[in-house]
Design a protein around this motif. Structure first.
Motif, short mmCIF file in Angstrom:
data_model
loop_
_atom_site.label_atom_id
_atom_site.label_comp_id
_atom_site.label_asym_id
_atom_site.label_seq_id
_atom_site.Cartn_x
_atom_site.Cartn_y
_atom_site.Cartn_z
N LEU A 19 12.84 62.66 -82.77
CA LEU A 19 13.05 61.72 -81.68
C LEU A 19 12.33 60.41 -82.01
CD1 LEU A 19 12.41 64.00 -78.57
CD2 LEU A 19 14.60 63.02 -79.28
N PRO A 20 12.83 59.28 -81.52
CA PRO A 20 12.10 58.02 -81.72
C PRO A 20 10.72 58.10 -81.07
CG PRO A 20 14.34 57.61 -80.95
CD PRO A 20 14.11 59.09 -80.85
N LEU A 21 9.81 57.32 -81.59
CA LEU A 21 8.46 57.28 -81.04
C LEU A 21 8.49 56.92 -79.56
CD1 LEU A 21 6.55 55.40 -83.87
CD2 LEU A 21 6.35 57.81 -83.27
N PHE A 44 14.95 46.78 -89.62
CA PHE A 44 14.53 47.58 -88.48
C PHE A 44 15.34 47.11 -87.28
CE2 PHE A 44 10.82 47.22 -91.25
CZ PHE A 44 10.42 48.54 -91.39
N TYR A 45 15.81 48.05 -86.46
CA TYR A 45 16.63 47.67 -85.31
C TYR A 45 16.38 48.65 -84.17
CZ TYR A 45 19.49 51.39 -87.23
OH TYR A 45 19.91 52.60 -87.73
N THR A 46 16.61 48.17 -82.96
CA THR A 46 16.50 49.06 -81.80
C THR A 46 17.86 49.66 -81.48
OG1 THR A 46 16.90 47.25 -80.25
CG2 THR A 46 14.59 47.71 -80.82
N ASP A 47 17.85 50.66 -80.62
CA ASP A 47 19.11 51.31 -80.23
C ASP A 47 20.02 50.38 -79.44
OD1 ASP A 47 17.62 51.30 -77.89
OD2 ASP A 47 17.95 53.41 -77.43
N GLY A 48 19.51 49.24 -79.00
CA GLY A 48 20.36 48.26 -78.34
C GLY A 48 21.40 47.67 -79.27
N ILE A 49 21.20 47.81 -80.57
CA ILE A 49 22.19 47.37 -81.56
C ILE A 49 23.24 48.47 -81.75
CG2 ILE A 49 22.57 46.71 -83.98
CD1 ILE A 49 21.09 44.53 -82.42
N THR A 50 22.82 49.63 -82.17
CA THR A 50 23.77 50.69 -82.53
C THR A 50 24.40 51.37 -81.32
OG1 THR A 50 21.90 52.21 -82.75
CG2 THR A 50 22.74 51.17 -84.77
N LEU A 59 30.69 53.28 -79.12
CA LEU A 59 29.43 52.75 -79.65
C LEU A 59 29.67 51.87 -80.87
CD1 LEU A 59 27.20 55.95 -79.55
CD2 LEU A 59 27.13 54.02 -77.97
N PHE A 60 28.84 50.84 -81.00
CA PHE A 60 28.87 50.00 -82.21
C PHE A 60 28.55 50.87 -83.42
CE2 PHE A 60 26.95 46.94 -85.21
CZ PHE A 60 27.99 46.04 -85.32
N GLY A 61 27.49 51.63 -83.36
CA GLY A 61 27.17 52.66 -84.36
C GLY A 61 26.61 52.14 -85.68
N ILE A 62 26.12 53.08 -86.44
CA ILE A 62 25.53 52.77 -87.74
C ILE A 62 26.59 52.36 -88.75
CG2 ILE A 62 24.27 53.77 -89.71
CD1 ILE A 62 22.63 55.35 -87.69
N GLY A 63 27.78 52.94 -88.67
CA GLY A 63 28.84 52.57 -89.60
C GLY A 63 29.20 51.10 -89.51
N VAL A 99 17.89 46.16 -74.75
CA VAL A 99 17.31 45.12 -75.60
C VAL A 99 17.87 45.25 -77.01
CG1 VAL A 99 15.15 44.28 -76.62
CG2 VAL A 99 15.20 45.09 -74.26
N ARG A 100 18.26 44.13 -77.61
CA ARG A 100 18.76 44.10 -78.98
C ARG A 100 17.71 43.43 -79.84
NH1 ARG A 100 24.65 41.60 -77.47
NH2 ARG A 100 25.40 43.40 -76.28
N THR A 101 17.07 44.21 -80.70
CA THR A 101 16.00 43.68 -81.53
C THR A 101 16.27 44.00 -82.99
OG1 THR A 101 14.43 44.04 -79.73
CG2 THR A 101 13.51 43.70 -81.92
N LEU A 102 16.10 43.00 -83.84
CA LEU A 102 16.22 43.16 -85.29
C LEU A 102 14.98 42.58 -85.94
CD1 LEU A 102 19.86 41.87 -85.75
CD2 LEU A 102 19.09 44.16 -86.32
N LEU A 103 14.48 43.26 -86.94
CA LEU A 103 13.37 42.76 -87.75
C LEU A 103 13.75 42.98 -89.20
CD1 LEU A 103 10.38 41.78 -88.04
CD2 LEU A 103 9.77 44.21 -88.08
N ILE A 104 13.70 41.92 -89.97
CA ILE A 104 14.07 42.00 -91.39
C ILE A 104 12.82 41.76 -92.23
CG2 ILE A 104 15.58 41.07 -93.20
CD1 ILE A 104 17.11 42.17 -90.74
N ALA A 105 12.58 42.63 -93.22
CA ALA A 105 11.44 42.48 -94.12
C ALA A 105 11.96 42.55 -95.56
CB ALA A 105 10.41 43.58 -93.88
#
Length: 108
Positions: A19-21, A44-50, A59-63, A99-105
Motif C-alpha cells: 500500500l502507499p505510505l 514521481f507522481y501521485t494517484d491524481g495522475i493515474t 482511468l488514465f492509468g500507467i499505460g 491532487v495531481r503532482t509530478l516530481l522529476i529528478a
C-alpha cells in the motif's frame, strides 16, 4: 517510473507492491533498492495522475502515462507539461477530483 537516459525505456520503482505510505499505519514494508545511471530520469507522481477519469469513468492509468513519457525527451519541464496536457485532454477538461503532482529528478 524510471526513464532510461540511455535508450528511453521505462521501468517501475514499485516492486514491493505494498500500500502507499500513509494508508494503513500497520502496513509492513521491506527495503528495496534500485540502481540508476547518469542521465536516467525518475518520475514521481501521485494517484491524481493515474487515477484521473474521463467522462466514461475510465482511468488514465500507467499505460497512458508511459505512452506520454515515452514520447518526451528527458527534459523535466517537458515531461511535466506534456503529462498534464495529456491528463487534461483525457479527462475532457473535467475538474480534477484529486491532487495531481509530478516530481522529476535527473540522475547526474
Amino acid at each position: 517510473r524510471i526513464k532510461s537516459g540511455a535508450d528511453g525505456s521505462l521501468s517501475s520503482l514499485d516492486r514491493a507492491r505494498n500500500l502507499p505510505l500513509g494508508i494503513d499505519p500497520d502496513e509492513q514494508y521491506q527495503d528495496q533498492s534500485a540502481t540508476f545511471a547518469a542521465g536516467d530520469v525518475i518520475v514521481f507522481y501521485t494517484d491524481g495522475i493515474t487515477e484521473n477519469r474521463d467522462a466514461a469513468g475510465e482511468l488514465f492509468g500507467i499505460g497512458r502515462l508511459d505512452a506520454v513519457l515515452g514520447r518526451c525527451p528527458n527534459n523535466a519541464q517537458d515531461l511535466i507539461d506534456r503529462t498534464l496536457v495529456a491528463v487534461n485532454e483525457f479527462s475532457g477538461q473535467l475538474p480534477a477530483t484529486d491532487v495531481r503532482t509530478l516530481l522529476i529528478a535527473r540522475v547526474m
